[in-house]
Design an enzyme around this catalytic site. Sequence first.
Site, short mmCIF file in Angstrom:
data_model
loop_
_atom_site.label_atom_id
_atom_site.label_comp_id
_atom_site.label_asym_id
_atom_site.label_seq_id
_atom_site.Cartn_x
_atom_site.Cartn_y
_atom_site.Cartn_z
N THR A 17 0.82 -1.21 0.00
CA THR A 17 0.00 0.00 0.00
C THR A 17 0.86 1.26 0.00
OG1 THR A 17 -0.22 -0.14 2.42
CG2 THR A 17 -2.00 -1.09 1.09
N GLN A 67 1.29 -13.29 -1.52
CA GLN A 67 -0.05 -13.32 -2.09
C GLN A 67 -0.21 -12.21 -3.13
OE1 GLN A 67 -1.64 -13.31 2.15
NE2 GLN A 67 -3.26 -14.44 1.13
N HIS A 97 -0.14 -16.38 -6.01
CA HIS A 97 -1.28 -16.01 -6.85
C HIS A 97 -0.85 -15.56 -8.24
CE1 HIS A 97 -3.68 -15.21 -2.90
NE2 HIS A 97 -3.55 -16.49 -3.17
N SER A 118 -4.40 -10.39 5.74
CA SER A 118 -5.53 -10.63 6.63
C SER A 118 -5.51 -12.04 7.20
CB SER A 118 -6.85 -10.41 5.88
OG SER A 118 -7.01 -11.40 4.85
#
Length: 249
Positions: free
Chosen positions: A18, A93, A113, A188
């Site tokens: 982020t 991920q 992923h 998460s």
Amino acid sequence: MTGKRPLVAVLTGAGISTDSGIPDYRGPQGLWQRDPSAQETVTIGPYLASGEVRRRAWLMRREAGAVGARPNAGHRALAELEHAGVPVRVLTQNVDGLHQAAGLPARKVVELHGTATEVQCVRCRTTGPMAGALERVAAGEDDPACEQCGGVLRPRTVMFGEALDERVLQQADTIAKNCQVFLAVGSSLQVHPAALLPRIALERGARLIVVNGEPTPYDEAAHEVVRTPISQALPELVARLVDGDLSEA
């Protein structure tokens, strides 16, 4: 520090990127909180069935600016850990390629992923750079097709509704079973099967450290929980790992 250094496994999620300008999905300000319908743009069924969904997906990719994103202090810290001679494997991920851009050897990064830095045709399987496809979008193509066969182009990622590559999962499982320290960073820890990796590490006696702004299902089991922003927390944790302060569970 003397003796054999512990293997450090690092599971990274959207939170580590982020600060590079790439929004997360599930956080309080995440993409899906702001626009729940955005999830269908990364779900294989709707993506293949609907040109409108694909057009929205291409527009989101272009606006997200992920191709032009640069590694931040968190990514660089993990690369510095490897450069310091600490055995490290990153299980990510994320699909942004920022760990490799920060200097981690590609062989030490397991992309659970897939990668969004490339596209692939669903018909002929031809691959190419995402940047090239986005240039076509910028030039006016709202749903660029494969230049080889005219098939649908998609990012070379694992979309919702698709299974992860079994070989990649096996590689991640082996790393989790053999590490002595497991960092879960910016995840998460709710998306399976990646969310099972911390449990595997714990069952093998690894020290678990969770670095995340929001609570996770593993907080109570973790040896340490860090709420400090990742770009600040990871350089500090890396310094401790280099000094050998985190090898004992």
